[in-house]
Design a protein around this motif. Structure first.
Motif, mmCIF file in Angstrom:
data_model
loop_
_atom_site.group_PDB
_atom_site.id
_atom_site.type_symbol
_atom_site.label_atom_id
_atom_site.label_comp_id
_atom_site.label_asym_id
_atom_site.label_seq_id
_atom_site.Cartn_x
_atom_site.Cartn_y
_atom_site.Cartn_z
ATOM 1 N N MET A 53 0.891 -1.087 -0.040
ATOM 2 C CA MET A 53 -0.135 0.122 -0.092
ATOM 3 C C MET A 53 0.748 1.151 -0.013
ATOM 4 N N ASN A 54 0.429 2.340 -0.895
ATOM 5 C CA ASN A 54 1.248 3.476 -1.171
ATOM 6 C C ASN A 54 0.845 4.435 0.159
ATOM 7 N N VAL A 55 2.071 5.053 0.766
ATOM 8 C CA VAL A 55 1.658 5.860 1.797
ATOM 9 C C VAL A 55 2.119 7.430 1.349
ATOM 10 N N THR A 56 1.060 8.351 1.486
ATOM 11 C CA THR A 56 1.361 9.523 1.078
ATOM 12 C C THR A 56 1.795 10.301 2.226
ATOM 13 N N TYR A 57 2.850 11.378 1.999
ATOM 14 C CA TYR A 57 3.378 12.107 3.230
ATOM 15 C C TYR A 57 3.219 13.431 2.992
ATOM 16 N N ILE A 58 2.728 14.090 3.982
ATOM 17 C CA ILE A 58 2.776 15.846 3.924
ATOM 18 C C ILE A 58 3.813 16.261 4.675
ATOM 19 N N SER A 59 4.350 17.294 3.943
ATOM 20 C CA SER A 59 5.546 17.999 4.603
ATOM 21 C C SER A 59 5.148 19.409 5.409
ATOM 22 N N LEU A 60 5.398 19.329 6.707
ATOM 23 C CA LEU A 60 5.058 20.615 7.621
ATOM 24 C C LEU A 60 5.919 21.484 7.254
ATOM 25 N N LYS A 61 5.800 22.893 6.746
ATOM 26 C CA LYS A 61 6.602 24.034 6.383
ATOM 27 C C LYS A 61 6.356 25.421 7.319
ATOM 28 N N GLY A 62 5.741 24.902 8.549
ATOM 29 C CA GLY A 62 5.569 26.089 9.324
ATOM 30 C C GLY A 62 6.511 26.548 10.254
ATOM 31 N N HIS A 63 7.490 25.746 10.270
ATOM 32 C CA HIS A 63 8.657 25.954 11.335
ATOM 33 C C HIS A 63 9.443 27.342 10.806
ATOM 34 N N VAL A 64 10.125 28.062 11.656
ATOM 35 C CA VAL A 64 10.941 29.182 11.493
ATOM 36 C C VAL A 64 12.182 28.994 12.027
ATOM 37 N N GLU A 65 13.137 28.882 10.860
ATOM 38 C CA GLU A 65 14.702 28.926 11.166
ATOM 39 C C GLU A 65 14.774 27.544 11.891
ATOM 40 N N LEU A 66 14.185 26.459 11.734
ATOM 41 C CA LEU A 66 14.256 25.205 12.564
ATOM 42 C C LEU A 66 15.745 24.500 12.612
ATOM 43 N N GLU A 67 16.710 24.711 11.683
ATOM 44 C CA GLU A 67 18.033 24.067 11.652
ATOM 45 C C GLU A 67 18.720 25.157 12.790
ATOM 46 N N LYS A 68 18.618 26.352 13.116
ATOM 47 C CA LYS A 68 19.302 27.165 13.942
ATOM 48 C C LYS A 68 18.750 27.205 15.290
ATOM 49 N N TYR A 69 17.355 26.817 15.342
ATOM 50 C CA TYR A 69 16.704 27.084 16.696
ATOM 51 C C TYR A 69 16.056 25.815 16.987
ATOM 52 N N PHE A 74 -0.055 36.828 6.397
ATOM 53 C CA PHE A 74 0.529 36.736 7.703
ATOM 54 C C PHE A 74 2.040 36.139 7.282
ATOM 55 N N SER A 75 3.046 36.894 8.059
ATOM 56 C CA SER A 75 4.271 36.310 8.077
ATOM 57 C C SER A 75 4.517 34.920 8.674
ATOM 58 N N LYS A 76 5.531 34.205 8.392
ATOM 59 C CA LYS A 76 5.606 32.937 8.657
ATOM 60 C C LYS A 76 5.863 33.122 10.372
ATOM 61 N N THR A 77 6.699 33.957 10.497
ATOM 62 C CA THR A 77 6.744 34.126 12.195
ATOM 63 C C THR A 77 5.783 34.480 13.013
ATOM 64 N N THR A 78 5.002 35.253 12.361
ATOM 65 C CA THR A 78 3.309 35.574 12.991
ATOM 66 C C THR A 78 2.606 34.451 13.114
ATOM 67 N N ARG A 79 2.586 33.624 12.077
ATOM 68 C CA ARG A 79 1.680 32.399 11.974
ATOM 69 C C ARG A 79 2.132 31.505 13.052
ATOM 70 N N LEU A 80 3.516 31.368 13.361
ATOM 71 C CA LEU A 80 4.167 30.566 14.257
ATOM 72 C C LEU A 80 3.663 30.884 15.705
ATOM 73 N N ILE A 81 3.944 32.129 15.877
ATOM 74 C CA ILE A 81 3.640 32.364 17.280
ATOM 75 C C ILE A 81 1.857 32.210 17.546
ATOM 76 N N MET A 82 1.317 32.763 16.564
ATOM 77 C CA MET A 82 -0.107 32.540 16.738
ATOM 78 C C MET A 82 -0.778 31.222 17.088
ATOM 79 N N THR A 83 -0.120 30.192 16.143
ATOM 80 C CA THR A 83 -0.262 28.851 16.225
ATOM 81 C C THR A 83 0.224 28.160 17.825
#
Length: 305
Positions: free
Chosen positions: A1-17, A259-268
């Motif tokens: 059975m094929n599994v479909t994956y969704i990428s979550l791209k709401g993180h801000v500078e994740l590699e750094k923080y 909304f900027s990505k940072t604003t969305r992250l803070i609100m979420t």
């Protein structure tokens, strides 16, 4: 059975923080679980708290723990992972649980407002109206009704074709609508009806009952006013908090491009942190009987040390 994956791209500078995010959110999750479970345990253990009002509070706090457990373990894992992905099936399950418990909150608050209405406006009939059977039926409906409403669109989502596999968020929510190749007017209509039935309608019911309570309290003596303030104010605070947070969720989804990505992250993060943390504080400090037992527990723990 094929599994479909969704990428979550709401993180801000994740590699750094990534470690900052992880060590900030891990204590938050531990605090949510421990604080809510402490109040739940006090309500279960002490017989004088086996009243409808406290049973509903316990239900509300259980709701907070389950709501948070649906989000935090996956979120904490993503902070330390090289790729932030989730299978489509797991994403749909997360959406179902997230919105089921979100809407359960409104229904539980509606049940609590009804309990306060009967207690203050019809005190002589309270024992007859708020029997334990009724209390547990209302408690069960608060969880069953949202789930039964939301399972229908989730099943439909599972059969829709995806044209995008990138979600602008840190967990799965209604933003998933932007991934489908074609929208459905029937699904949009069903979603609007569902929002009205298990979101807006309970909120209007709470407002109606508190207006009735205020009218009765206004004509009553100071003691009745004090009792009403002690028991009703925490519920109103929670309702206002949660209504604002759920409005945030709708705004983020509908106007995400504004909304900027940072604003969305803070609100979420506020959506998933604020209420689960505030509920045990509001009820632990504002509800006199719970506060007494909590103070005894803390004093005993300090004395044992």
């Amino acid at each position: 059975m094929n599994v479909t994956y969704i990428s979550l791209k709401g993180h801000v500078e994740l590699e750094k923080y990534r470690y900052f995010y992880f060590f900030m959110m891990l204590p938050v999750y531990i605090l949510i679980v421990c604080s809510n479970c402490t109040i739940i345990s006090l309500i279960v253990i002490h017989k004088n708290l086996h009243e409808p009002m406290y049973i509903y509070i316990a239900g509300l706090l259980i709701n907070s723990v389950l709501f948070s457990t649906n989000i935090y373990p996956k979120l904490l894992t993503d902070f330390l992972s090289n790729e932030q992905v989730i299978s489509y099936q797991a994403c749909l399950f997360q959406i179902l649980v997230f919105y089921s418990f979100s809407c359960s909150e409104f229904l539980l608050l509606a049940a609590m407002s009804y309990d306060r209405y009967v207690s203050i406006c019809k005190p002589l009939q309270y024992a007859i109206i708020m029997r334990k059977t009724i209390v547990f039926i209302l408690l069960g409906l608060a969880w069953i009704v949202p789930f039964s409403h939301l399972v229908v669109p989730v099943v439909i989502f599972a059969n829709l074709e995806l044209c995008s596999f990138t979600l602008n968020g840190i967990f799965c929510n209604n933003s998933i609508n932007y991934l489908f190749c074609a929208g459905s007017k029937a699904l949009l209509t069903f979603g609007t009806v569902t929002l009205f039935n298990i979101g807006i309608l309970p909120m209007l019911f709470v407002i109606f009952t508190y207006v009735k309570i205020l009218l009765v309290v206004y004509k009553s003596c100071r003691e009745v006013r004090r009792k009403a303030a002690q028991t009703c104010l925490p519920h109103l605070l929670v309702l206002i908090n949660y209504s604002c947070l759920m409005t945030f969720d709708l705004i983020i989804i509908r106007l995400e491009s504004d909304f900027s990505k940072t604003t969305r992250l803070i609100m979420t993060l506020q959506i998933i942190m604020y209420n689960p943390l505030c509920n045990p504080i509001i009820y632990g400090l504002k509800m006199t009987e719970i506060y007494k037992h909590l103070k005894k527990l803390l004093y005993k723990g300090r004395h044992d040390c």
